[in-house]
Design a protein around this motif. Structure first.
Motif, PDB file in Angstrom:
ATOM      1  N   VAL A 111       0.858  -1.183   0.000  1.00 41.53           N
ATOM      2  CA  VAL A 111       0.000   0.000   0.000  1.00 41.53           C
ATOM      3  C   VAL A 111       0.892   1.229   0.000  1.00 41.53           C
ATOM      4  N   ARG A 112       0.595   2.157  -0.893  1.00 39.25           N
ATOM      5  CA  ARG A 112       1.383   3.386  -1.022  1.00 39.25           C
ATOM      6  C   ARG A 112       0.491   4.590  -0.764  1.00 39.25           C
ATOM      7  N   GLY A 113       0.910   5.428   0.180  1.00 38.43           N
ATOM      8  CA  GLY A 113       0.199   6.670   0.442  1.00 38.43           C
ATOM      9  C   GLY A 113       0.898   7.863  -0.166  1.00 38.43           C
ATOM     10  N   TYR A 114       2.162   7.677  -0.538  1.00 38.47           N
ATOM     11  CA  TYR A 114       2.995   8.734  -1.117  1.00 38.47           C
ATOM     12  C   TYR A 114       3.712   8.176  -2.338  1.00 38.47           C
ATOM     13  N   LEU A 115       4.059   9.054  -3.252  1.00 41.95           N
ATOM     14  CA  LEU A 115       4.721   8.660  -4.487  1.00 41.95           C
ATOM     15  C   LEU A 115       6.231   8.754  -4.306  1.00 41.95           C
ATOM     16  N   THR A 116       6.896   7.607  -4.242  1.00 41.67           N
ATOM     17  CA  THR A 116       8.348   7.599  -4.090  1.00 41.67           C
ATOM     18  C   THR A 116       8.881   6.214  -4.427  1.00 41.67           C
ATOM     19  N   GLY A 117      10.187   6.061  -4.417  1.00 42.33           N
ATOM     20  CA  GLY A 117      10.805   4.760  -4.637  1.00 42.33           C
ATOM     21  C   GLY A 117      10.420   4.152  -5.985  1.00 42.33           C
ATOM     22  N   GLY A 118      10.186   2.836  -5.960  1.00 44.43           N
ATOM     23  CA  GLY A 118       9.820   2.139  -7.185  1.00 44.43           C
ATOM     24  C   GLY A 118       8.513   2.626  -7.771  1.00 44.43           C
TER      25      GLY A 118
END
Length: 310
Positions: free
Chosen positions: A125-132
Motif C-alpha cells: 500500500v502506497r500513500g505517497y509517491l516515491t521509490g519504485g
C-alpha cells in the motif's frame, strides 16, 4: 549466511535473509500419522528475527546489533493497536504434542505463530509517491496500472492510498509487481478483495496513529494467510516495521526549503543502501559495512520505535 541456533525443544527448518524458522521437535517425528513438511504439518512455528541486514539481495556483514529485537517489539506493538484484525499470534489448542516454551536466549526477538496457508501476494500500500512507485509513474503515468494525476513529484502525497500488490516469487527469484486482475487470478476474486480491503484499512489506521506521533507512513507491505481451521484471512509476518515500511519524519517532510533527500530520509536501512551504492558496483561480494554505518542504521531503528511508542 545464517546464525540459526540450537534451541531446546525446537528444530530449525528454514532461514531467510533475516529470519530463522523453527518448529517443535515433535513435528519432525516420522511415523504413519505424522509425516511430511514440518511447516505444513506443525500447528505453530517460532519465527526468530535475526540481527542480519540485507540490501541488493545480499546479506551484509556485520549485523546490526539489536535489530531483531527492535523489529519484533515494533510488530507486537502494532498488533496491539490492531485488535480488530485477525493475526497469527494466537496459540492454537492442539493435542498432538506439547508446544515447547520459547527459549530465553531468543525471547526478545521471537514470535510464536500459528502456521497459516500463506497467500503468494505481497500486499503493498502506497500513500505517497516515491521509490519504485515513482519510477513506475515516470515511465507509465501509473502505479501498478492505476492511473495517477499528471505532474506529481517524488515524495508527493497521493490523492488516496493505492493497493499495488506483488507476486512472491520462489526462493532465488525476484518478486514481481502485478495488477489487481493478476491477483484475482492467483488467489480468487473473494480473497483478492479481502486482501485489498484489509490492507487499505490497516494502512489508514496505522497512518493516523503514526501521524499523531509526528511520523509519516509513506508505504508498507503486508502478508496474509488463511487460518487452517476457519479459512479466515489472517495478518502474518512482521507488520509495519522499518524493514517492511517506509517512514518519514513529519516535520522534516514539511520543510519545503530543505533538500529532498533530507525531507524523505527514512527510518530504516536506507543509510546502508546509500553507502553500498556509493562504494560497491554490485559485483562479487559486498564490502564490510563501516562501524559508523552500522551504528547510524541501528539508531534509526531505535528512533522509530521510540517515536511511535511516545
Amino acid at each position: 549466511m545464517t546464525d540459526a541456533l540450537d534451541l531446546p525443544g525446537w528444530t530449525h527448518v528454514y532461514s531467510g535473509k533475516v529470519r530463522d524458522l523453527y518448529v517443535p521437535d515433535a513435528a519432525m517425528l516420522d511415523d504413519d500419522s505424522w509425516t511430511g513438511d514440518p511447516l505444513t504439518i506443525s500447528p505453530v512455528v517460532l519465527v526468530v528475527a535475526s540481527d542480519r541486514v540485507s540490501a541488493f539481495d545480499h546479506v551484509l556483514d556485520p549485523a546490526i546489533p539489536g535489530k531483531g529485537a527492535l523489529l519484533t517489539e515494533l510488530t507486537h506493538w502494532w498488533f496491539e493497536r490492531l485488535p480488530e484484525v485477525p493475526n497469527h499470534l494466537a496459540q492454537p489448542l492442539d493435542d498432538r504434542f506439547e508446544i515447547p516454551a520459547v527459549p530465553a536466549e531468543v525471547a526478545d526477538r521471537a514470535t510464536l505463530c500459528r502456521t497459516l496457508d500463506m497467500f503468494p501476494i505481497e500486499c503493498v500500500v502506497r500513500g505517497y509517491l516515491t521509490g519504485g512507485g515513482y519510477k513506475d509513474y515516470l515511465a507509465t503515468g501509473t502505479i501498478g496500472g492505476i492511473p495517477l494525476p499528471e505532474g506529481l513529484s517524488d515524495g508527493d502525497r497521493l490523492p488516496e492510498p493505492v493497493f499495488t500488490p506483488a507476486w512472491k516469487a520462489p526462493l532465488g527469484q525476484h518478486d514481481e509487481n502485478i495488477s489487481y486482475e493478476r491477483t484475482v487470478e492467483l488467489v480468487g476474486e473473494t480473497v483478492a478483495a479481502q486482501l485489498r480491503a484489509l490492507s487499505l484499512e490497516i494502512f489508514a489506521k496505522a497512518s493516523e496513529i503514526a501521524e499523531a506521533r509526528g511520523v509519516i507512513l509513506a508505504d508498507t507491505k503486508f502478508e496474509f494467510g488463511a487460518d487452517r481451521e476457519t479459512g479466515i484471512v489472517t495478518l502474518a509476518d512482521e507488520v509495519l516495521t522499518s524493514d517492511s515500511s517506509r517512514y518519514w519524519d513529519a516535520s522534516a517532510y514539511a520543510d519545503l526549503e530543505a533538500p529532498l533527500a533530507s525531507r524523505l530520509a527514512s527510518f530504516d536501512k536506507q543509510i546502508v543502501r546509500d553507502w553500498l551504492a556509493a562504494n560497491w558496483d554490485q559485483a562479487g561480494t559486498p564490502p564490510v559495512l563501516p562501524g559508523e554505518i552500522v551504528e547510524q542504521t541501528g539508531g534509526k531503528y531505535r528512533e522509530l520505535l521510540e517515536r511511535l511508542r511516545g
